[in-house]
Design a protein around this motif. Structure first.
Motif, short mmCIF file in Angstrom:
data_model
loop_
_atom_site.label_atom_id
_atom_site.label_comp_id
_atom_site.label_asym_id
_atom_site.label_seq_id
_atom_site.Cartn_x
_atom_site.Cartn_y
_atom_site.Cartn_z
N SER A 24 -9.87 -4.34 -3.49
CA SER A 24 -9.45 -5.15 -2.06
C SER A 24 -11.00 -4.94 -1.57
CB SER A 24 -8.92 -3.70 -0.85
OG SER A 24 -9.51 -3.76 -0.05
N GLU A 25 -11.60 -5.91 -0.33
CA GLU A 25 -12.91 -6.58 -0.11
C GLU A 25 -13.10 -5.23 0.62
OE1 GLU A 25 -14.85 -8.22 -1.20
OE2 GLU A 25 -13.72 -8.48 -2.90
N LYS A 26 -12.18 -5.10 2.16
CA LYS A 26 -12.05 -4.49 2.64
C LYS A 26 -11.99 -3.22 2.70
CE LYS A 26 -10.94 -3.59 7.74
NZ LYS A 26 -10.01 -4.06 8.12
N ALA A 27 -11.28 -2.61 1.75
CA ALA A 27 -11.87 -1.18 0.97
C ALA A 27 -13.58 -1.24 0.69
CB ALA A 27 -11.10 -0.98 0.09
N LYS A 28 -14.38 -1.94 -0.51
CA LYS A 28 -15.00 -2.09 -0.09
C LYS A 28 -16.46 -1.89 0.88
CE LYS A 28 -14.18 -4.51 -4.81
NZ LYS A 28 -13.70 -5.54 -5.89
N ARG A 29 -15.85 -3.09 2.47
CA ARG A 29 -17.11 -3.39 3.11
C ARG A 29 -17.17 -1.54 3.79
NH1 ARG A 29 -14.26 -8.11 3.66
NH2 ARG A 29 -13.18 -6.79 5.79
N GLU A 31 -3.40 -1.75 4.29
CA GLU A 31 -4.16 -2.54 5.36
C GLU A 31 -4.15 -3.05 6.89
OE1 GLU A 31 -6.51 -5.21 3.01
OE2 GLU A 31 -6.77 -3.67 1.07
N GLY A 32 -3.34 -2.23 7.34
CA GLY A 32 -2.68 -2.73 8.92
C GLY A 32 -1.15 -2.23 8.59
N VAL A 33 -0.01 -1.94 9.76
CA VAL A 33 0.81 -1.67 9.72
C VAL A 33 1.30 -2.70 10.83
CG1 VAL A 33 0.86 0.30 8.04
CG2 VAL A 33 0.49 0.10 10.82
N GLY A 34 3.00 -3.22 10.71
CA GLY A 34 3.30 -3.45 12.19
C GLY A 34 4.19 -1.98 13.08
N ASP A 35 4.75 -2.32 13.85
CA ASP A 35 5.33 -0.89 14.96
C ASP A 35 5.72 -0.38 14.46
OD1 ASP A 35 4.36 -3.04 17.10
OD2 ASP A 35 6.35 -3.63 18.19
N HIS A 36 5.59 0.77 14.90
CA HIS A 36 6.96 2.37 14.75
C HIS A 36 5.84 2.99 13.11
CE1 HIS A 36 9.68 0.98 17.85
NE2 HIS A 36 9.39 -0.17 16.66
N GLY A 37 5.12 3.15 13.10
CA GLY A 37 4.62 3.41 11.28
C GLY A 37 4.53 5.13 11.69
N CYS A 38 4.39 5.54 10.50
CA CYS A 38 4.62 7.28 10.36
C CYS A 38 5.48 7.67 10.76
CB CYS A 38 3.39 7.47 10.76
SG CYS A 38 1.90 7.19 9.66
N GLU A 39 6.97 6.80 11.72
CA GLU A 39 7.91 7.71 12.95
C GLU A 39 8.33 8.96 11.30
OE1 GLU A 39 11.19 5.03 15.18
OE2 GLU A 39 10.82 4.37 13.27
N TYR A 40 8.99 9.50 12.61
CA TYR A 40 8.93 10.21 11.76
C TYR A 40 8.56 11.00 10.88
CZ TYR A 40 12.25 8.76 15.89
OH TYR A 40 13.37 9.09 16.51
N MET A 41 7.66 10.66 10.04
CA MET A 41 6.61 11.39 9.05
C MET A 41 6.97 12.99 8.76
SD MET A 41 3.66 10.54 7.50
CE MET A 41 2.46 11.41 6.89
N THR A 42 7.15 13.32 8.13
CA THR A 42 7.75 14.98 7.92
C THR A 42 5.99 15.80 7.15
OG1 THR A 42 9.09 15.15 6.08
CG2 THR A 42 10.02 15.27 8.44
N VAL A 99 -4.39 3.96 7.27
CA VAL A 99 -4.30 2.35 7.43
C VAL A 99 -5.74 1.87 7.76
CG1 VAL A 99 -3.10 0.79 8.83
CG2 VAL A 99 -2.31 3.53 8.93
N LEU A 100 -6.39 0.77 6.55
CA LEU A 100 -7.65 0.27 6.96
C LEU A 100 -7.52 -0.79 7.83
CD1 LEU A 100 -8.56 1.02 3.36
CD2 LEU A 100 -9.06 2.56 4.71
N GLY A 101 -6.66 -0.89 8.61
CA GLY A 101 -6.84 -2.10 9.80
C GLY A 101 -5.92 -1.70 11.03
N LYS A 102 -5.25 -2.98 11.59
CA LYS A 102 -4.71 -2.88 12.90
C LYS A 102 -3.58 -1.69 13.35
CE LYS A 102 -3.77 -5.52 17.57
NZ LYS A 102 -3.55 -6.82 17.20
N CYS A 103 -3.12 -1.45 14.08
CA CYS A 103 -1.57 -0.53 13.68
C CYS A 103 -0.95 -1.00 14.49
CB CYS A 103 -1.93 0.43 13.92
SG CYS A 103 -2.33 1.40 12.96
N GLY A 104 0.02 -1.71 14.37
CA GLY A 104 1.95 -1.63 15.63
C GLY A 104 1.24 -0.92 16.83
#
Length: 275
Positions: free
Chosen positions: A219-224, A139-150, A156-161
């Motif tokens: 998750s309430e966020k997912a339900k909304r 429901e959100g991630v900090g900096d460098h999400g999915c870095e070097y993902m292959t 991500v259901l919220g804010k990304c860094g």
């Protein structure tokens, strides 16, 4: 032992503290020694924990093992995830809004190869770095999400860094861009393209994953998001690596030999009933 030797379903509920590290890893080793990479049938071993988990909760978790945590966890949750399932949600008595608070630490799902993870809350930095096959909803991630993902799939259901998708060469990510600033402030566009979610296959898979996240975590966020699906869908951005696109286009341009049977990859969201 009954589960490992005879496939008998086992369910346990246990307390956990942050001094307990790498919970589930030795168990996964036993499963792998007996059954190899295929592991056990899904949910053969279901372990529910209450408390604050230490580092590397569910590291290298084998197929057939499900770890559910009511509380929070430290860094490296699901490191090397290998077919198992991890579910983390806040304690029932928690008063804070889950989708605005950290639930798991940094470098979650580092080097994961397969399996599923559902986090009702925000993850720290470098979420799913070097993920090579796992499916995750957060429901959100900090900096460098999915870095070097292959490979793999991340929702991500919220804010990304900052610096999302840096060096990402494979797999797909979907980001819920409520603030409409993902392309300008959040994503590293050097190796990925951004697209609306318009293909019917993508729409169905995304909706099914979010519904499964809601069912497993409450998750309430997912339900909304599901309740307002037509409006929500317009806010999702598909993160598509340029290298991955090139490979897919090269494959489709080559004729498939008559003796080869092409089997599509599993979306790992079967059994979800949508309203």
């Amino acid at each position: 032992r009954a589960a490992i030797d005879g496939g008998v379903p086992v369910a346990l509920s246990l307390p956990i503290r942050n001094v307990h590290r790498s919970v589930g890893t030795m168990l996964s080793g036993e499963v792998s020694r007996r059954h190899g990479a295929s592991g056990l049938a899904d949910d053969t071993i279901s372990l529910s924990f209450q408390g604050s988990a230490g580092q590397s909760f569910g590291a290298f978790l084998a197929r057939g093992i499900t770890l559910s945590l009511e509380g929070e966890a430290n860094d490296y949750v699901g490191k090397g995830l290998s077919g198992g399932r991890i579910v983390v949600c806040p304690a029932a008595k928690s008063a804070f809004e889950a989708d605005k608070n950290i639930i798991v630490g940094n470098v979650v799902l580092y080097g994961a190869t397969s399996g599923e993870a559902y986090f009702r809350g925000v993850a720290g930095e470098r979420f799913a770095v070097r993920n090579s096959g796992a499916t995750a909803v957060v429901e959100g991630v900090g900096d460098h999400g999915c870095e070097y993902m292959t490979n793999g799939l991340v929702v991500v259901l919220g804010k990304c860094g900052r610096n999302f998708a840096a060096g990402m060469s494979g797999g797909i990510a979907y980001a819920f861009d409520e603030a409409a600033d993902f392309s300008r402030k959040r994503c590293n566009l050097a190796s990925v393209d951004l697209e609306p979610v318009s293909e019917q296959e993508d729409i169905q898979m995304l909706c099914a994953l979010i519904a499964k996240h809601a069912a497993l975590t409450g998750s309430e966020k997912a339900k909304r998001i599901i309740e307002r699906w037509d409006d929500s869908l317009r806010k999702f951005v598909k993160v598509f690596p340029k290298e991955y696109r090139r490979v897919l286009e090269a494959r489709t341009s080559q004729p498939t030999p008559a003796f080869v049977r092409v089997i599509p990859p599993s979306a790992s969201v079967s059994g979800v009933q949508l309203g």
